[in-house]
Design a protein around this motif. Structure first.
Motif, mmCIF file in Angstrom:
data_model
loop_
_atom_site.group_PDB
_atom_site.id
_atom_site.type_symbol
_atom_site.label_atom_id
_atom_site.label_comp_id
_atom_site.label_asym_id
_atom_site.label_seq_id
_atom_site.Cartn_x
_atom_site.Cartn_y
_atom_site.Cartn_z
ATOM 1 N N SER A 1 -0.421 -2.249 1.701
ATOM 2 C CA SER A 1 -1.347 -1.304 1.062
ATOM 3 C C SER A 1 -2.056 -0.422 2.087
ATOM 4 C CB SER A 1 -2.376 -2.075 0.230
ATOM 5 O OG SER A 1 -3.079 -3.011 1.044
ATOM 6 N N GLY B 1 1.730 -3.225 -2.556
ATOM 7 C CA GLY B 1 0.977 -4.476 -2.542
ATOM 8 C C GLY B 1 1.841 -5.715 -2.419
ATOM 9 N N PHE C 1 -7.530 -5.121 1.059
ATOM 10 C CA PHE C 1 -6.659 -4.706 -0.037
ATOM 11 C C PHE C 1 -7.420 -3.860 -1.046
ATOM 12 C CE2 PHE C 1 -4.616 -5.213 -4.162
ATOM 13 C CZ PHE C 1 -3.283 -4.956 -3.864
ATOM 14 N N ASP C 2 -8.591 -4.334 -1.455
ATOM 15 C CA ASP C 2 -9.373 -3.609 -2.456
ATOM 16 C C ASP C 2 -9.765 -2.223 -1.955
ATOM 17 O OD1 ASP C 2 -9.176 -5.812 -4.069
ATOM 18 O OD2 ASP C 2 -11.267 -6.433 -3.880
ATOM 19 N N MET D 1 -6.547 0.049 -1.831
ATOM 20 C CA MET D 1 -6.060 0.421 -3.152
ATOM 21 C C MET D 1 -6.996 1.400 -3.843
ATOM 22 S SD MET D 1 -3.089 -0.880 -3.637
ATOM 23 C CE MET D 1 -2.954 -0.470 -5.382
ATOM 24 N N THR D 2 -8.291 1.192 -3.696
ATOM 25 C CA THR D 2 -9.250 2.106 -4.317
ATOM 26 C C THR D 2 -9.121 3.507 -3.737
ATOM 27 O OG1 THR D 2 -10.801 0.290 -4.739
ATOM 28 C CG2 THR D 2 -11.703 2.521 -4.733
ATOM 29 N N VAL E 1 -5.601 5.049 -4.991
ATOM 30 C CA VAL E 1 -5.545 5.414 -6.412
ATOM 31 C C VAL E 1 -6.517 6.542 -6.727
ATOM 32 C CG1 VAL E 1 -5.839 4.579 -8.780
ATOM 33 C CG2 VAL E 1 -4.777 3.111 -7.066
ATOM 34 N N ASN F 1 2.045 -3.520 -10.715
ATOM 35 C CA ASN F 1 1.446 -4.622 -9.954
ATOM 36 C C ASN F 1 2.501 -5.428 -9.204
ATOM 37 O OD1 ASN F 1 2.575 -6.238 -11.944
ATOM 38 N ND2 ASN F 1 0.613 -6.936 -12.784
ATOM 39 N N THR G 1 -7.152 -6.395 -9.176
ATOM 40 C CA THR G 1 -7.616 -5.129 -8.596
ATOM 41 C C THR G 1 -6.779 -3.964 -9.109
ATOM 42 O OG1 THR G 1 -8.413 -6.210 -6.575
ATOM 43 C CG2 THR G 1 -7.904 -3.856 -6.431
ATOM 44 N N ILE G 2 -5.466 -4.127 -9.108
ATOM 45 C CA ILE G 2 -4.575 -3.055 -9.565
ATOM 46 C C ILE G 2 -4.817 -2.745 -11.038
ATOM 47 C CG2 ILE G 2 -2.147 -2.463 -9.986
ATOM 48 C CD1 ILE G 2 -1.495 -4.161 -7.466
#
Length: 529
Positions: free
Chosen positions: A156, A205, A229-230, A233-234, A237, A251, A440-441
């Protein structure tokens, strides 16, 4: 002593090596009447705009199968097939950073660093590397832009990393992104956004947890921490959704649904194999001494016994167990019968302390595998093979070559290393991380109002019950199932067609389009050439 390979050819003909049928899997389409050609379907994009489609992700997006990236595999990557369906409703051209051949793999400065791909050899009843040498040179950079921004091995946070495609940073840089980066310090996300996508797919991911799993959770490729990761990804996206409100996010599948982790049985040692069966009495005599020590130390559950009438479990090293190396050595050294046992192997009684120490070192965390352990796919070619490094070490410790070899058989007299086995405590780590990452996704898909593909649930269904796609019935069985390629994790072309069809259904529902699905039997399950 090699693992029996008879599983490979059971139903190979059923998966369809090439297209041989024609099903109409299309959705019900509105028709218009052409006086010359008759009725033709009218496809619309609904509220979506497919004119510039960009796919971002890792090897699953790039189109990897059979262990590497190659041109034929890229042709049937899910983004490329999806773009062909998008073209029916206003979608534009779709470009990919194509590998230069169908051999697969890469060269760096003329040295092979990846590949070639696997093919199935019916005569040998097993996969094998295709003949040939890779020709694609990493340093021959051809910057895009490319609509397929799938980068094999990417995690990620790699999508946000400047220099991830800088040849000067190799091997820390990614060789696949080196080939396609617009500039040495561009990020994957920047190159994707530079194309001003009107529709995007994001599937990233898996490597954040898969690398840990495929290495047997030995710690060489750790799971990405949740905060990293969070955050990644945030950022990804939100940036994509700001550029285009239309997209689909997928996912992470669970490792236990892929044949990479489910094909090799925990008990593959067949007493009918003369190479193994003939050794069982001797092995049980050796381990009988060790089992007495285990009983004395209060851990009889670690006993190692090979059956002469049924398949036996391999011996593994379980790092979650207390290390009893010193205790094993101490008990054996204190045993008045151990010198005679050592002499039974043709060694002098004076060698007893050396052998006692070797027993302690080798079997301090040993046990036989059980149904809760997952042996990774590559272990099938390791089990029953003499570990040359271990044999050499034992010979330098004073054992003759024949005896050193006897005590160095992988999974039999030598416990399998951590890299070959995912033990239950490690599987819990993997499953917990997968569940947390997927939450999270899912949350981000909801927050940014995107179509969401629950790959985890879908592939679990394929693994549990199989999946009917037109006239093709697919399962997660290795080789014969048709869903997964020969590397045991990446889908086959037919498996990727399932991904396409699931995405089309979700996109149609979310955005009101009426794209047709593809016919899965038009895509091969296993390559023979």
């Amino acid at each position: 002593m090699k693992l029996n390979n008879n599983i490979w050819l059971l139903a190979l003909i059923l998966i369809g090596f090439t297209a041989c049928e024609s099903d109409d899997d299309s959705l019900s389409d509105p028709l218009i009447e052409d006086p010359q050609t008759g009725p033709t379907p009218v496809y619309t994009s609904g509220t979506a705009d497919f004119s510039t489609f960009v796919a971002i992700g890792n090897s699953l997006t790039a189109g990897v199968s059979d262990g590497t990236l190659f041109k034929r595999g890229q042709d049937v990557s899910f983004p490329n097939v999806l773009s062909q369906q998008f073209a029916l409703a206003g979608g534009g051209t779709f470009t990919q950073p194509l590998i230069g051949d169908d051999i697969g793999g890469l060269l760096f400065g003329g040295t092979q660093i990846a590949g070639p791909r696997l093919i199935f050899n019916p005569a040998a009843q097993a996969p094998e590397p295709i003949n040939g040498t890779p020709t694609t040179e990493v340093t021959s950079i051809t910057p895009g832009p490319y609509n397929n921004m799938g980068v094999p091995s990417a995690k990620s946070f790699h999508l946000l990393a400047p220099g991830y495609g800088n040849v000067a940073n190799f091997p820390a840089a990614n060789p696949y992104f080196i080939r396609m980066a617009s500039s040495p310090n561009a990020t994957v996300l920047e190159d994707a956004l530079a194309q001003n996508p009107t529709f995007f797919s994001l599937w990233i991911g898996a490597n954040d947890v898969l690398g840990y799993a495929t290495s047997g959770a030995d710690g060489t490729n750790p799971i990405t921490d949740q905060a990293t990761f969070d955050g990644a990804m945030t950022a990804i996206v939100s940036s994509l959704a700001t550029s285009s409100p239309n997209g689909i996010i997928s996912n992470i599948p669970n490792v236990t649904d892929a044949p990479y982790f489910t094909t090799v049985p925990f008990a593959p040692l067949d007493p009918s194999d003369p190479n193994f069966g003939s050794q069982i009495p001797t092995l049980n005599g050796i381990f009988g001494q060790l089992n007495q020590v285990f009983a004395f130390l209060g851990v009889p559950e670690r006993s190692i016994v090979f059956s002469q009438t049924a398949a036996s479990a391999v011996v593994i090293n379980d790092e979650s167990l207390a290390n009893l190396s010193a205790q094993i050595t101490g008990v054996l050294n204190a045993s008045p019968t151990f010198p005679a046992f050592v002499q039974s192997f043709g060694l002098p009684a004076a060698a007893a302390p050396i052998v006692a120490n070797l027993f302690g070192v080798v079997y301090g965390q040993a046990r036989q595998a059980n149904a809760n352990d997952l042996l990774v796919l590559p272990s099938r070619s390791t089990i029953g093979i003499v570990n040359e490094a271990q044999s050499t070490f034992l010979q330098t410790s004073g054992l003759p070559e024949a005896l050193a070899n006897q005590f160095s058989v992988e999974g039999v007299s030598l416990p399998l290393e951590d890299k070959w086995v995912v033990i239950p405590t490690e599987l819990v780590e993997i499953q917990n991380a997968t569940a947390a990452f997927n939450q999270t996704i899912s949350n981000l898909a909801t927050q940014f109002d995107l179509a969401f593909f629950d790959v985890n649930t879908f592939f679990n269904g394929v693994a549990t019950n199989g999946f009917q796609s037109g006239s093709a019935f697919l399962t997660a069985d290795y080789v014969t199932g048709g869903t997964f390629s020969l590397d045991g994790f990446h889908p086959s072309p037919r498996g990727y067609s399932l991904v396409v069809n699931q995405m089309i259904g979700l996109i149609n529902t979310k955005y009101g389009s009426n794209l047709p699905t593809v016919n899965s039997v038009d895509y091969t399950g296993v390559y023979l050439d």
